[in-house]
Design a protein around this motif. Sequence first.
Motif, short mmCIF file in Angstrom:
data_model
loop_
_atom_site.label_atom_id
_atom_site.label_comp_id
_atom_site.label_asym_id
_atom_site.label_seq_id
_atom_site.Cartn_x
_atom_site.Cartn_y
_atom_site.Cartn_z
N ASN A 151 0.84 -1.19 0.00
CA ASN A 151 0.00 0.00 0.00
C ASN A 151 0.88 1.24 0.00
O ASN A 151 1.85 1.34 0.77
N GLN A 170 -3.68 7.04 -3.66
CA GLN A 170 -3.44 5.77 -2.98
C GLN A 170 -3.43 4.64 -4.00
O GLN A 170 -4.22 4.63 -4.94
N TYR A 171 -2.51 3.72 -3.79
CA TYR A 171 -2.45 2.51 -4.61
C TYR A 171 -2.28 1.32 -3.69
O TYR A 171 -1.43 1.33 -2.78
N THR A 219 -2.23 -3.08 -3.82
CA THR A 219 -2.28 -4.30 -4.61
C THR A 219 -2.16 -5.50 -3.67
O THR A 219 -1.40 -5.45 -2.69
N ASP A 271 -6.43 -4.97 -7.25
CA ASP A 271 -5.77 -3.67 -7.30
C ASP A 271 -6.79 -2.58 -7.04
O ASP A 271 -7.95 -2.67 -7.48
N TYR A 304 -7.11 1.79 -6.91
CA TYR A 304 -6.54 3.10 -7.19
C TYR A 304 -7.51 4.16 -6.66
O TYR A 304 -8.72 4.07 -6.86
#
Length: 887
Positions: A800, A816-817, A819, A838, A840
């Motif tokens: 994160n 924010q990303y 996975t 995922d 986004y």
Amino acid sequence: MLTRFARFAYATTLLIALLADGAIVRADPLSDVNGSNWAYQAIQSLSADGIVEGYPDGTFRGDRPMSRQEMAVLVARAVAHVQADGASKADIQKVQRLIDALKDELDGLGVRTTNLEESLQTLDARTRAAQAISVHADFRPNFSQRQDAVTPHTISGGPADPFVTTFLQTDWSNNFFDPSMSGVQLRYNDNITLGYRAGDNLQITIPIRILSYQYGGPFGQQEHFGIEPGIDVSIAKLGTITNLTAHFGELDYMPSSLTGLAFRAPDNAENPSYGAPLQPYLKGLSFSGRLNGTTDIFFSAARVDPTLLYSSNATGLLDPSGYGTNTILFPVTPPQGGYLQIGAPGGGASLSQNFTAGGSGLQQVSLNSKAILGTVYISSCDGTLFNSAGQATGGAPASGICAGIANSFTFNDAYNSVTFASPLPPGTRLTVQYTGVTGTNNTAPQRYMITGRVVQQLRSLPGGSIGLTYNRIFDYDDSQAPSAGFALGSNGAYTENLISDTVFGLDFQLPLALRSAMLPTLYAEAASSIFNPSYRNLNAPAPFESPTRFGSALVAGFRFRLGLGHAQVQYQSVGANYISGAPFRYYGNAPNLFAYYQGAFFPGFFGLANNLRINQQLDAAANFSGGLRTATNSALTYAYPIFDPFQAYGPNDYSAFVPNTQGISANLSAPVRIGGLHFDARVGGEHLQEVQPNSYAAMQFCGTASPNSACPYFSIQPESENALSAGTTFHVNTLGRAVTLDLSGRYEQLSRNDTTAFPYVPWNPATQSFDAGTTAALPAGISPVTFAPNYVGVSNRSFNAQAAVPLTRDLTLSVQYNTQHYEGAYGQIGSNIDERKDYYLGNLTYNIPKTNSAITFSARQYRYQDAFVPTYNLTQNREDLNFTVKF
């Protein structure tokens, strides 16, 4: 005698005192005051108000001295003006100073000024009251749009099970209770607090919550909204008690026990996420305060909304809100009252009512009894007979309006009335046939909870404390209990299930070194529970008996400093029968893929597994083809959720720890400096395992049967969890801006190395049994393929990253990303899991200058990719617009 300067000064003072609105009223001018005079406007205004009249010859004579008698007349008129029209406190005080200066002359004129003094005192009281009143509000309207671009399909191409789809549509949090329906949602969640301080010792506040949601529970867009008023009475000191507060309404500040083991306070998840309240605040009465400066006391008695998990998508059960807007597993509160039908509808017979149109015709008729929707029809019209399908069956030939009346009416269920497409002509005779409901009003059992907590601070040991916690949750049925102690429904199932649960907890924290820089602190909490799943049926015959379950739990830990950082090590042991609260329930039957589970809590999701590969192996080994192929059978080949038994959810789960778990956890946080870079680092880990071996696969294949030779699928090994996490937060300067970055990662593994193999036959979730057709088609009835239903070997790697960038003083961009990658094997030897999620997120927030208001625009995207079953791949977009006003 007063000078000309003093005369104009008094006139100006009166202008300020008497013209509160600042308006200049035009009047006939005094002849010797021209427009160039600096006091022209003041004199004209006083003249218009009748305070200054001038001399009989129409002059003002401002160049001659004014006698005290003349000034007293002027002030007397001003007093009358103030008393008639009212004024502010400052204005009255100015006039009062004039009264004091001319008291003898005013007395001589017989002017009464005491009422003006009384007005000043009254105004003082009003001013103090106004200053004691406060208003605080938080308005949060929200617009949300979510697109469901791809509909997930099963391995064989059919629609995905709604239970599985729920997991596919969750965001990075994997919170499957978050509403995930596509569409536009307009909603708000507002808080208004009115306060009144009556002196320094007493304050009264009235918190009011107003909310409206498009989806979920009792709230529907433009259809339902909730207003939750309350009242708080706070007394700063009452004898030896300080900070005494009595509250009635939503209990949104209940204290948890030391670690949350015995009692974890409810958390209303709808604030501020606009999601459905999984665990809504209780509604009731509470008291809190501090006794003798060292003893904190809290007590509450409240009603609990029996929140259930909606499962109508699997059963066809009607939405309790009546709008069909709920989705699978959505938290809902069922109706607390309704009508109970006894026996066949209408007493087992159809009802009929005769109507004759009067002189003005007949457009609508009301039925005497409540009609069941779908049973209403016209049975006769002017002698023509009709059946329930609207077909003429005999009697006089249909003519005129009767020829088409059988299919030209509307029955309105809400009003229990029949409306005709065209008004019936005068004299028309009509019979309406229907089946009526016969029943009595029925009140659902109510749920209540009593909570108490006492914490004694240790005077001789600063930072030390001992706490006691008591929590009891119970159902109460205000109808007459069945005489036999239990009741059976038409399907043989028990129809009453009133629970009772009592929890006692003891906790302490003990500093071990008062003057040490390490500041080590030992803490622990122990709790016990007494739970009865149906207290009415203690003496009922099997299988309706309800044995009391006793459970215990312990959490102990050690906090200390490590250099400049802080560390904590904690051990937990929570018994399999320990319950704080009430087991979760479905509104309707359990979803097919989870119908076998009857635990006290809802376990967390841990990805999706599938039986595609093992069905392909079975088809190849048994030489199945055509309709016998299991891999292409939508009833036998599917994805199913992997559950994490070390996480717990539930609408009425009031413990922060999961039953049937034991193990150790540790974490460390510390500031780190490398050259000129400063950042905060954190690491953590845990190892947990089951106290008693448990297997969801065993429950699926064997139901609730006890381990025996007839059901060999029960696990003989406990499942375990190992997890490691790390993260850091730091600030960097880029292009003259301070950018905040947060990076974190986690690795989690679930394992049970039980490789005991059994002959494999596909399981059919719809029938909750092994597929009989496959067994019959196998050579000699024995499967050539084996599987290990209790084997667990799955892992999840997640990363994160978040960043916040101030673009201007008032405009901030945050991104924010996240996975997550799930892989491994579950319920069989050999990989059957390889999937990614995922997420986004982009936020743009504008803080409106010189206000407490802000506007935030959010754009999100969800992606799910499955290497085994690409038909489950999902992409969703969502946009939100939030507006926040606080004052």
